[in-house]
Write a protein that holds these residues in place. Structure first.
Motif, PDB file in Angstrom:
ATOM      1  N   ARG A 276      -0.300  -4.812  17.520  1.00  0.00           N
ATOM      2  CA  ARG A 276      -0.883  -4.722  15.546  1.00  0.00           C
ATOM      3  C   ARG A 276      -0.010  -4.251  14.249  1.00  0.00           C
ATOM      4  O   ARG A 276      -1.441  -3.558  13.641  1.00  0.00           O
ATOM      5  N   VAL A 277       0.451  -3.979  13.947  1.00  0.00           N
ATOM      6  CA  VAL A 277       1.477  -3.558  13.027  1.00  0.00           C
ATOM      7  C   VAL A 277       0.977  -5.025  11.274  1.00  0.00           C
ATOM      8  O   VAL A 277       0.999  -4.310  10.860  1.00  0.00           O
ATOM      9  N   ARG A 278       0.783  -6.481  12.360  1.00  0.00           N
ATOM     10  CA  ARG A 278       0.104  -7.003  10.929  1.00  0.00           C
ATOM     11  C   ARG A 278      -1.978  -6.370  11.249  1.00  0.00           C
ATOM     12  O   ARG A 278      -1.381  -6.619   9.030  1.00  0.00           O
ATOM     13  N   GLU A 279      -1.730  -6.316  11.436  1.00  0.00           N
ATOM     14  CA  GLU A 279      -3.194  -5.651  11.098  1.00  0.00           C
ATOM     15  C   GLU A 279      -3.550  -4.516  10.744  1.00  0.00           C
ATOM     16  O   GLU A 279      -4.063  -4.860   9.134  1.00  0.00           O
ATOM     17  N   GLU A 280      -2.462  -3.892  10.442  1.00  0.00           N
ATOM     18  CA  GLU A 280      -2.265  -2.895   9.914  1.00  0.00           C
ATOM     19  C   GLU A 280      -1.925  -2.711   8.711  1.00  0.00           C
ATOM     20  O   GLU A 280      -2.218  -2.145   7.516  1.00  0.00           O
ATOM     21  N   ARG A 281      -0.980  -3.669   8.249  1.00  0.00           N
ATOM     22  CA  ARG A 281      -0.931  -4.012   7.152  1.00  0.00           C
ATOM     23  C   ARG A 281      -2.164  -4.025   5.809  1.00  0.00           C
ATOM     24  O   ARG A 281      -1.561  -4.293   4.878  1.00  0.00           O
ATOM     25  N   ASP A 282      -2.047  -5.220   6.749  1.00  0.00           N
ATOM     26  CA  ASP A 282      -3.607  -5.932   6.011  1.00  0.00           C
ATOM     27  C   ASP A 282      -5.221  -4.749   5.882  1.00  0.00           C
ATOM     28  O   ASP A 282      -5.272  -4.499   4.783  1.00  0.00           O
ATOM     29  N   GLU A 283      -4.854  -3.629   7.356  1.00  0.00           N
ATOM     30  CA  GLU A 283      -5.675  -2.445   6.249  1.00  0.00           C
ATOM     31  C   GLU A 283      -5.577  -2.048   5.218  1.00  0.00           C
ATOM     32  O   GLU A 283      -6.279  -1.165   4.629  1.00  0.00           O
ATOM     33  N   GLN A 284      -4.496  -1.431   5.341  1.00  0.00           N
ATOM     34  CA  GLN A 284      -3.387  -1.064   4.158  1.00  0.00           C
ATOM     35  C   GLN A 284      -3.990  -1.584   3.223  1.00  0.00           C
ATOM     36  O   GLN A 284      -4.417  -0.876   1.905  1.00  0.00           O
ATOM     37  N   ARG A 285      -3.794  -2.668   3.007  1.00  0.00           N
ATOM     38  CA  ARG A 285      -3.500  -3.349   1.983  1.00  0.00           C
ATOM     39  C   ARG A 285      -5.582  -3.509   1.463  1.00  0.00           C
ATOM     40  O   ARG A 285      -5.557  -2.555  -0.130  1.00  0.00           O
ATOM     41  N   ARG A 286      -5.981  -3.461   2.176  1.00  0.00           N
ATOM     42  CA  ARG A 286      -7.607  -2.934   1.803  1.00  0.00           C
ATOM     43  C   ARG A 286      -7.999  -1.630   1.628  1.00  0.00           C
ATOM     44  O   ARG A 286      -9.040  -1.748   0.500  1.00  0.00           O
ATOM     45  N   LEU A 287      -7.212  -0.906   2.402  1.00  0.00           N
ATOM     46  CA  LEU A 287      -7.366   0.599   2.007  1.00  0.00           C
ATOM     47  C   LEU A 287      -7.282   0.984   0.281  1.00  0.00           C
ATOM     48  O   LEU A 287      -7.526   1.307  -0.508  1.00  0.00           O
ATOM     49  N   ARG A 288      -5.627   0.289   0.179  1.00  0.00           N
ATOM     50  CA  ARG A 288      -5.662  -0.082  -1.769  1.00  0.00           C
ATOM     51  C   ARG A 288      -6.415  -0.534  -2.661  1.00  0.00           C
ATOM     52  O   ARG A 288      -6.701   0.026  -3.889  1.00  0.00           O
ATOM     53  N   LEU A 289      -6.542  -1.568  -1.885  1.00  0.00           N
ATOM     54  CA  LEU A 289      -8.134  -2.327  -2.348  1.00  0.00           C
ATOM     55  C   LEU A 289      -9.299  -1.149  -2.514  1.00  0.00           C
ATOM     56  O   LEU A 289      -9.565  -1.304  -3.885  1.00  0.00           O
ATOM     57  N   ALA A 290      -9.641  -0.680  -1.686  1.00  0.00           N
ATOM     58  CA  ALA A 290     -10.898  -0.190  -1.771  1.00  0.00           C
ATOM     59  C   ALA A 290     -10.050   1.511  -3.196  1.00  0.00           C
ATOM     60  O   ALA A 290     -11.372   1.336  -3.376  1.00  0.00           O
ATOM     61  N   SER A 291      -9.122   1.312  -2.648  1.00  0.00           N
ATOM     62  CA  SER A 291      -9.165   2.590  -3.063  1.00  0.00           C
ATOM     63  C   SER A 291      -8.726   2.153  -4.813  1.00  0.00           C
ATOM     64  O   SER A 291      -9.905   3.416  -5.876  1.00  0.00           O
ATOM     65  N   GLU A 292      -8.444   1.686  -5.391  1.00  0.00           N
ATOM     66  CA  GLU A 292      -8.338   0.427  -6.532  1.00  0.00           C
ATOM     67  C   GLU A 292      -9.717   0.413  -7.254  1.00  0.00           C
ATOM     68  O   GLU A 292     -10.011   1.141  -8.190  1.00  0.00           O
ATOM     69  N   VAL A 293     -10.790   0.134  -5.845  1.00  0.00           N
ATOM     70  CA  VAL A 293     -12.666   0.293  -6.342  1.00  0.00           C
ATOM     71  C   VAL A 293     -12.840   1.172  -6.804  1.00  0.00           C
ATOM     72  O   VAL A 293     -13.521   1.523  -8.497  1.00  0.00           O
ATOM     73  N   GLU A 294     -12.152   2.442  -5.857  1.00  0.00           N
ATOM     74  CA  GLU A 294     -13.337   3.548  -6.124  1.00  0.00           C
ATOM     75  C   GLU A 294     -12.362   3.771  -7.859  1.00  0.00           C
ATOM     76  O   GLU A 294     -13.775   4.620  -8.061  1.00  0.00           O
ATOM     77  N   ALA A 295     -11.484   4.434  -7.950  1.00  0.00           N
ATOM     78  CA  ALA A 295     -10.997   4.447  -9.137  1.00  0.00           C
ATOM     79  C   ALA A 295     -12.080   3.904  -9.854  1.00  0.00           C
ATOM     80  O   ALA A 295     -11.583   4.652 -11.450  1.00  0.00           O
ATOM     81  N   ALA A 296     -11.858   2.720 -10.299  1.00  0.00           N
ATOM     82  CA  ALA A 296     -12.605   1.571 -11.448  1.00  0.00           C
ATOM     83  C   ALA A 296     -13.614   2.631 -11.418  1.00  0.00           C
ATOM     84  O   ALA A 296     -14.444   2.737 -12.744  1.00  0.00           O
ATOM     85  N   ALA A 297     -14.007   2.263 -10.153  1.00  0.00           N
ATOM     86  CA  ALA A 297     -15.972   2.816 -10.252  1.00  0.00           C
ATOM     87  C   ALA A 297     -15.708   3.987 -10.856  1.00  0.00           C
ATOM     88  O   ALA A 297     -16.766   4.668 -11.896  1.00  0.00           O
ATOM     89  N   ALA A 298     -15.342   4.906 -10.924  1.00  0.00           N
ATOM     90  CA  ALA A 298     -14.773   6.235 -11.230  1.00  0.00           C
ATOM     91  C   ALA A 298     -15.293   6.253 -12.859  1.00  0.00           C
ATOM     92  O   ALA A 298     -15.793   7.280 -13.350  1.00  0.00           O
ATOM     93  N   ASP A 299     -14.221   5.583 -13.129  1.00  0.00           N
ATOM     94  CA  ASP A 299     -13.892   5.646 -14.306  1.00  0.00           C
ATOM     95  C   ASP A 299     -14.352   4.916 -14.975  1.00  0.00           C
ATOM     96  O   ASP A 299     -15.342   5.305 -16.410  1.00  0.00           O
ATOM     97  N   GLN A 300     -15.525   4.114 -14.880  1.00  0.00           N
ATOM     98  CA  GLN A 300     -16.621   3.789 -15.374  1.00  0.00           C
ATOM     99  C   GLN A 300     -17.813   4.180 -15.966  1.00  0.00           C
ATOM    100  O   GLN A 300     -18.875   3.913 -16.849  1.00  0.00           O
ATOM    101  N   LEU A 301     -18.387   4.716 -14.252  1.00  0.00           N
ATOM    102  CA  LEU A 301     -19.131   6.222 -14.138  1.00  0.00           C
ATOM    103  C   LEU A 301     -18.791   7.126 -15.225  1.00  0.00           C
ATOM    104  O   LEU A 301     -19.457   7.887 -16.038  1.00  0.00           O
ATOM    105  N   ARG A 302     -17.653   8.200 -15.505  1.00  0.00           N
ATOM    106  CA  ARG A 302     -17.256   9.329 -16.228  1.00  0.00           C
ATOM    107  C   ARG A 302     -17.182   8.358 -17.634  1.00  0.00           C
ATOM    108  O   ARG A 302     -17.557   9.121 -18.298  1.00  0.00           O
ATOM    109  N   GLY A 303     -16.572   6.631 -17.806  1.00  0.00           N
ATOM    110  CA  GLY A 303     -17.117   6.894 -18.978  1.00  0.00           C
ATOM    111  C   GLY A 303     -18.766   6.753 -19.948  1.00  0.00           C
ATOM    112  O   GLY A 303     -18.771   6.865 -21.008  1.00  0.00           O
ATOM    113  N   GLU A 304     -19.788   6.200 -18.581  1.00  0.00           N
ATOM    114  CA  GLU A 304     -21.198   6.417 -18.907  1.00  0.00           C
ATOM    115  C   GLU A 304     -21.298   7.673 -19.643  1.00  0.00           C
ATOM    116  O   GLU A 304     -21.913   7.941 -20.062  1.00  0.00           O
TER     117      GLU A 304
END
Length: 175
Positions: free
Chosen positions: A87-115
């Motif tokens: 499942r190496v391909r799935e692992e790469r996809d999952e890591q990509r999703r994890l990066r995206l989730a981290s980016e979403v979390e960072a963006a949400a945290a930045d927005q809430l800090r601004g508020e």
């Protein structure tokens, strides 16, 4: 007769001074009431801003926990996926999703800090307005006290003059 007229004039001046004092006291009381209402409004706005800040912090905490749970779930999936070499391909996809989730979390945290920063600035502005209103209230009270003392002194002086005039009239009558 002239002294009686003078005495009546003095009593009239004394009544006018008392009326002026009462009018000035009423005006200053009105100004003090207006200052108090203004200060109460600012306190109410500050209370609302504080409540909004508390709600925003709770929302931020809840969203952070939710994103953290999603990240942990994604990390669990990545670890499970890494266990199977097929499942190496799935692992790469999952890591990509994890990066995206981290980016979403960072963006949400930045927005809430601004508020949160905006709420803090708003609250600081209200506190500053409340401080100015309190200073104005203090100055107005000092002015009221000073004016009251001045009018009291004028009334006492007028009363002294009336007593002196009455004593002089009594002496004249006795003579």
């Amino acid at each position: 007769s002239a002294r009686v007229r003078e005495e009546r004039d003095e009593q009239r001046r004394l009544r006018l001074a008392s009326e002026v004092e009462a009018a000035a006291a009423d005006q200053l009381r009105g100004e003090l009431d207006e200052q108090r209402r203004s200060r109460e409004g600012l306190v109410s706005e500050l209370r609302v801003a504080t409540e909004q800040d508390t709600l925003l912090r709770a929302k931020h905490t809840e969203r952070t926990q939710q994103l953290q749970a999603e990240v942990e779930a994604a990390q669990d999936e990545v670890r499970d996926s890494a266990a199977a070499s097929a499942r190496v391909r799935e692992e790469r996809d999952e890591q990509r999703r994890l990066r995206l989730a981290s980016e979403v979390e960072a963006a949400a945290a930045d927005q809430l800090r601004g508020e949160l920063d905006e709420q803090r600035r708003s609250r600081e502005g209200l506190v500053s307005e409340l401080r100015v209103a309190t200073e104005q209230d203090t100055l107005l009270r000092a002015k009221h006290t000073e004016r009251t003392q001045q009018l009291q002194a004028e009334v006492e002086a007028a009363q002294d003059e009336v007593r002196d005039s009455a004593a002089a009239s009594a002496r004249v009558r006795e003579e």
